[in-house]
Design an enzyme around this catalytic site. Sequence first.
Site, PDB file in Angstrom:
ATOM      1  N   VAL A  93       6.659  -6.020  -0.831  1.00  0.00           N
ATOM      2  CA  VAL A  93       7.472  -6.663  -1.866  1.00  0.00           C
ATOM      3  C   VAL A  93       6.800  -6.572  -3.253  1.00  0.00           C
ATOM      4  O   VAL A  93       7.458  -6.318  -4.256  1.00  0.00           O
ATOM      5  CB  VAL A  93       7.726  -8.140  -1.465  1.00  0.00           C
ATOM      6  CG1 VAL A  93       8.138  -8.997  -2.658  1.00  0.00           C
ATOM      7  CG2 VAL A  93       8.802  -8.183  -0.374  1.00  0.00           C
ATOM      8  N   TYR A  97      15.152   0.135  -4.950  1.00  0.00           N
ATOM      9  CA  TYR A  97      16.562   0.430  -4.667  1.00  0.00           C
ATOM     10  C   TYR A  97      16.666   0.742  -3.184  1.00  0.00           C
ATOM     11  O   TYR A  97      15.688   1.078  -2.508  1.00  0.00           O
ATOM     12  CB  TYR A  97      17.072   1.640  -5.478  1.00  0.00           C
ATOM     13  CG  TYR A  97      16.697   2.929  -4.806  1.00  0.00           C
ATOM     14  CD1 TYR A  97      15.426   3.452  -4.949  1.00  0.00           C
ATOM     15  CD2 TYR A  97      17.582   3.568  -3.927  1.00  0.00           C
ATOM     16  CE1 TYR A  97      15.047   4.597  -4.271  1.00  0.00           C
ATOM     17  CE2 TYR A  97      17.201   4.711  -3.241  1.00  0.00           C
ATOM     18  CZ  TYR A  97      15.938   5.219  -3.419  1.00  0.00           C
ATOM     19  OH  TYR A  97      15.559   6.331  -2.727  1.00  0.00           O
ATOM     20  N   LEU A 121       9.484   5.034 -11.556  1.00  0.00           N
ATOM     21  CA  LEU A 121       8.127   4.470 -11.429  1.00  0.00           C
ATOM     22  C   LEU A 121       7.677   4.316  -9.978  1.00  0.00           C
ATOM     23  O   LEU A 121       6.535   4.623  -9.639  1.00  0.00           O
ATOM     24  CB  LEU A 121       8.065   3.104 -12.129  1.00  0.00           C
ATOM     25  CG  LEU A 121       6.710   2.388 -12.030  1.00  0.00           C
ATOM     26  CD1 LEU A 121       5.641   3.095 -12.837  1.00  0.00           C
ATOM     27  CD2 LEU A 121       6.820   0.931 -12.446  1.00  0.00           C
ATOM     28  N   ILE A 137       1.492 -10.555  -9.082  1.00  0.00           N
ATOM     29  CA  ILE A 137       2.692 -11.207  -8.580  1.00  0.00           C
ATOM     30  C   ILE A 137       2.323 -11.970  -7.312  1.00  0.00           C
ATOM     31  O   ILE A 137       1.779 -11.380  -6.369  1.00  0.00           O
ATOM     32  CB  ILE A 137       3.794 -10.180  -8.202  1.00  0.00           C
ATOM     33  CG1 ILE A 137       3.984  -9.096  -9.267  1.00  0.00           C
ATOM     34  CG2 ILE A 137       5.093 -10.894  -7.828  1.00  0.00           C
ATOM     35  CD1 ILE A 137       4.617  -9.532 -10.543  1.00  0.00           C
ATOM     36  N   TYR A 142       8.368   6.035  -7.535  1.00  0.00           N
ATOM     37  CA  TYR A 142       8.008   7.326  -6.934  1.00  0.00           C
ATOM     38  C   TYR A 142       6.810   7.858  -7.711  1.00  0.00           C
ATOM     39  O   TYR A 142       6.851   8.922  -8.320  1.00  0.00           O
ATOM     40  CB  TYR A 142       9.181   8.309  -6.990  1.00  0.00           C
ATOM     41  CG  TYR A 142      10.309   8.003  -6.014  1.00  0.00           C
ATOM     42  CD1 TYR A 142      10.197   6.994  -5.067  1.00  0.00           C
ATOM     43  CD2 TYR A 142      11.480   8.757  -6.027  1.00  0.00           C
ATOM     44  CE1 TYR A 142      11.225   6.731  -4.173  1.00  0.00           C
ATOM     45  CE2 TYR A 142      12.518   8.506  -5.135  1.00  0.00           C
ATOM     46  CZ  TYR A 142      12.382   7.480  -4.209  1.00  0.00           C
ATOM     47  OH  TYR A 142      13.409   7.237  -3.324  1.00  0.00           O
ATOM     48  N   ASP A 154       2.134   2.919  -2.486  1.00  0.00           N
ATOM     49  CA  ASP A 154       2.066   3.739  -3.691  1.00  0.00           C
ATOM     50  C   ASP A 154       1.787   5.197  -3.284  1.00  0.00           C
ATOM     51  O   ASP A 154       0.815   5.465  -2.573  1.00  0.00           O
ATOM     52  CB  ASP A 154       0.947   3.234  -4.602  1.00  0.00           C
ATOM     53  CG  ASP A 154       1.014   3.839  -5.982  1.00  0.00           C
ATOM     54  OD1 ASP A 154       1.485   3.153  -6.904  1.00  0.00           O
ATOM     55  OD2 ASP A 154       0.631   5.027  -6.137  1.00  0.00           O
ATOM     56  N   GLY A 172       0.785  -1.240   0.000  1.00  0.00           N
ATOM     57  CA  GLY A 172       0.000   0.000   0.000  1.00  0.00           C
ATOM     58  C   GLY A 172       0.812   1.284   0.000  1.00  0.00           C
ATOM     59  O   GLY A 172       0.281   2.354   0.287  1.00  0.00           O
TER      60      GLY A 172
HETATM   61  C1  FAD Z   1       7.675   5.470   3.313  1.00  0.00           C
HETATM   62  C2  FAD Z   1       8.110   5.024   1.945  1.00  0.00           C
HETATM   63  C3  FAD Z   1       9.446   4.724   1.730  1.00  0.00           C
HETATM   64  C4  FAD Z   1       9.887   4.272   0.477  1.00  0.00           C
HETATM   65  N1  FAD Z   1      11.206   3.966   0.299  1.00  0.00           N
HETATM   66  C5  FAD Z   1      11.628   3.469  -0.887  1.00  0.00           C
HETATM   67  C6  FAD Z   1      12.975   3.074  -1.092  1.00  0.00           C
HETATM   68  O1  FAD Z   1      13.809   3.171  -0.201  1.00  0.00           O
HETATM   69  N2  FAD Z   1      13.324   2.574  -2.302  1.00  0.00           N
HETATM   70  C7  FAD Z   1      12.416   2.438  -3.313  1.00  0.00           C
HETATM   71  O2  FAD Z   1      12.778   1.937  -4.386  1.00  0.00           O
HETATM   72  N3  FAD Z   1      11.133   2.821  -3.154  1.00  0.00           N
HETATM   73  C8  FAD Z   1      10.723   3.325  -1.973  1.00  0.00           C
HETATM   74  N4  FAD Z   1       9.410   3.681  -1.822  1.00  0.00           N
HETATM   75  C9  FAD Z   1       8.494   3.512  -2.942  1.00  0.00           C
HETATM   76  C10 FAD Z   1       7.991   2.077  -3.002  1.00  0.00           C
HETATM   77  O3  FAD Z   1       9.008   1.231  -3.512  1.00  0.00           O
HETATM   78  C11 FAD Z   1       6.786   1.986  -3.936  1.00  0.00           C
HETATM   79  O4  FAD Z   1       5.758   2.779  -3.455  1.00  0.00           O
HETATM   80  C12 FAD Z   1       6.307   0.538  -4.097  1.00  0.00           C
HETATM   81  O5  FAD Z   1       5.578   0.416  -5.290  1.00  0.00           O
HETATM   82  C13 FAD Z   1       5.481   0.112  -2.920  1.00  0.00           C
HETATM   83  O6  FAD Z   1       5.105  -1.215  -2.999  1.00  0.00           O
HETATM   84  P1  FAD Z   1       3.846  -1.679  -2.119  1.00  0.00           P
HETATM   85  O7  FAD Z   1       3.595  -3.099  -2.414  1.00  0.00           O
HETATM   86  O8  FAD Z   1       4.060  -1.269  -0.701  1.00  0.00           O
HETATM   87  O9  FAD Z   1       2.737  -0.710  -2.690  1.00  0.00           O
HETATM   88  P2  FAD Z   1       1.267  -0.898  -3.293  1.00  0.00           P
HETATM   89  O10 FAD Z   1       0.640   0.448  -3.110  1.00  0.00           O
HETATM   90  O11 FAD Z   1       0.580  -2.067  -2.723  1.00  0.00           O
HETATM   91  O12 FAD Z   1       1.557  -1.155  -4.836  1.00  0.00           O
HETATM   92  C14 FAD Z   1       2.264  -0.257  -5.664  1.00  0.00           C
HETATM   93  C15 FAD Z   1       1.973  -0.584  -7.136  1.00  0.00           C
HETATM   94  O13 FAD Z   1       2.312  -1.940  -7.410  1.00  0.00           O
HETATM   95  C16 FAD Z   1       1.157  -2.693  -7.772  1.00  0.00           C
HETATM   96  N5  FAD Z   1       1.211  -3.981  -7.079  1.00  0.00           N
HETATM   97  C17 FAD Z   1       1.309  -4.172  -5.744  1.00  0.00           C
HETATM   98  N6  FAD Z   1       1.331  -5.472  -5.460  1.00  0.00           N
HETATM   99  C18 FAD Z   1       1.258  -6.129  -6.630  1.00  0.00           C
HETATM  100  C19 FAD Z   1       1.227  -7.503  -6.973  1.00  0.00           C
HETATM  101  N7  FAD Z   1       1.283  -8.463  -6.038  1.00  0.00           N
HETATM  102  N8  FAD Z   1       1.136  -7.848  -8.281  1.00  0.00           N
HETATM  103  C20 FAD Z   1       1.069  -6.882  -9.233  1.00  0.00           C
HETATM  104  N9  FAD Z   1       1.079  -5.559  -8.957  1.00  0.00           N
HETATM  105  C21 FAD Z   1       1.177  -5.182  -7.665  1.00  0.00           C
HETATM  106  C22 FAD Z   1      -0.012  -1.859  -7.300  1.00  0.00           C
HETATM  107  O14 FAD Z   1      -1.196  -2.157  -8.021  1.00  0.00           O
HETATM  108  C23 FAD Z   1       0.500  -0.458  -7.513  1.00  0.00           C
HETATM  109  O15 FAD Z   1       0.398  -0.109  -8.864  1.00  0.00           O
HETATM  110  C24 FAD Z   1       8.948   4.139  -0.588  1.00  0.00           C
HETATM  111  C25 FAD Z   1       7.603   4.454  -0.355  1.00  0.00           C
HETATM  112  C26 FAD Z   1       7.182   4.893   0.883  1.00  0.00           C
HETATM  113  C27 FAD Z   1       5.730   5.237   1.104  1.00  0.00           C
END
Ligand code: FAD
Length: 532
Positions: free
Chosen positions: A175, A184, A466, A235, A468, A109, A107
Amino acid sequence: MKKSLLLLFFYFLHVFVLASADPVYDSFVQCFTENKIPDSQISSILYTPENPSFTNVLESYVRNRRFNVSTTPKPNIIVTPTSEAHVSAAVLCAKKLGIQLKIRSGGHDYEGISYVSDTTFVILDMFNFRSINVNMEDETAWVQSGALLGELYYRIWEKSKVHGFPAGVCPTVGVGGHISGAGYGNMLRKYGLTVDHVIDAQIVDSNGRVLDRESMGEDLFWAIRGGGGASFGVILAYKIKLVPVPPTVTVFRLEKSVDENAIEAVFQYQQVVDKLDNDLFIRVLLQPITRNKKRSVRATFIGLFLGDSTRLLSITGSEFPKLELKKSDCHEMSWINSVLFWGNFDNTTSPNVLLSRNPDSVNFLKRKSDYVKTPISISGLESLFKKMVEIGKVGMVFNSYGGRMSEIPESETPFPHRAGNIFKIQYSVNWNEEDEEADNKYVDQIRQLYSFMEPFVSKNPREAYLNYRDLDIGTTNNGKNSYSEGQVYGVKYFKSNFDRLVRIKTTVDPENVFRNEQSIPVQPFRGRKARK
Ligand SMILES: Cc1cc2nc3c(=O)[nH]c(=O)nc-3n(C[C@H](O)[C@H](O)[C@H](O)COP(=O)(O)OP(=O)(O)OC[C@H]3O[C@@H](n4cnc5c(N)ncnc54)[C@H](O)[C@@H]3O)c2cc1C
Ligand SMILES: *[C@@H]1O[C@H](CO)[C@@H](O)[C@H](O)[C@H]1NC(C)=O
Ligand SMILES: *[C@@H]1O[C@H](CO)[C@@H](O)[C@H](O)[C@H]1NC(C)=O
């Protein structure tokens, strides 16, 4: 006779237990039944707004309060699968009913697109898919998409004190989104991106099939290592290769005001930081502050060195003297404690905190990104500091590139921002006021700074990361699948890799089941033909 009566009874029971006022829900239930999911399972994995747990499930993985207000659009259903069959059914039913499916793992994003939409939608929430299996024999791990980075680091540390994984700094990131969007962290200069260490994957495709690397083929496997999972499939898990880390690493955090030569230090940072020893990663935070009633900008240098402080000091002393790093600034510790340091936990915190899935607090926030390929001059930095003070609240984070990043070709993965970048900028603004006025004010502030930076950053395209997520750089109307709209943000995120992503998308998901505000579009002509 008896049997048919019994069937009739079960039919009415089914209607009684599962029927609701929402036709979307009713159709989903019927479709899940057609896909052989038992009623008892359907009722425990599907949540409608009438369910008393709906709000809690929805808010559990909201990580930007901007998308947790009364006007935020809500899904008709949240599906919380506990088996592969549930995921396949969710995909097939969303496809059959033409309803948008938003996939959520952690979550995080920044634009909330994993749990918000401007059209009728269903959330597929992957939090039950969170097992992690670390295998020290071949130094790999299978990690499911709903696992969080902190949990992964903890499970690695449990098995080995000299292995780690090069992924994000914030332990509550999921993940599924993180790895599919490239990923990264502070070992980027030594080991490259997270996706540079992915060796297999398990996904559910647009036909509801469960595929691994071999059965999905190298094209699709390439796409889900940085092209964003949500354009290609769900995924389920990634298989990753662990990396070695030394028993002792060194971290530092060093603040400099303008009077303490912050500008000179940031200027030198740009000259040297991409060429330093690969064991050293340095992040700079630029933050507007008020000190003695005077507004100014403070630079904070945060470092991770994969070695001891003696070697670190000899590197910074000769290559980066303006940093003025001293022995007393350096803290030697284990890699897992450096994870906690970078996560801003104090030095008495146990690694167990990494198993907590909830962040301490959630803010209202907006982020944007840029890449810098030529150093900004002293006078440029002076004007930037002045502008930041003038604008108000927006901060910047510089993340150093070079090292391993420059050795990997742009086309190796969808993530194209490799050689030639000195550092990446993240623009950052957080606030706590819950009203539209504040929202407009701070979003406007970050856009002002982004606009001011144009002369200093990459051009044609002005590149963006992407993960970000930033909807300001272009969106496609949900479901409209416009190639020309997709190209606008697509080349910023992927440069020339965009075309290959479009070709793969057209092959694996011609009906555009997996779509969102910034998904990869289907090729205009072939897509239409394939739809027949
Ligand atoms: C506090 C904070 C710190 C961060 N630090 C870093 C950092 O150090 N390095 C870095 O690279 N990024 C960082 N980010 C950005 C982060 O990598 C992205 O926001 C990432 O997409 C988050 O993954 P999520 O599963 O938590 O997010 P989600 O909001 O669940 O998903 C993000 C996107 O991926 C899709 N998605 C999620 N799960 C799946 C799945 N199982 N199959 C297909 N699509 C899926 C979603 O539909 C959405 O489009 C940070 C973000 C935050 C809020
Ligand atoms: C979402 O909003 C509700 C209601 O105001 C609040 O109780 C909850 O803590 C918020 N959660 C997040 C993650 O913002
Ligand atoms: C932990 O931090 C405190 C305060 O910064 C410091 O005094 C102490 O020496 C640190 N302890 C260790 C073990 O690093």
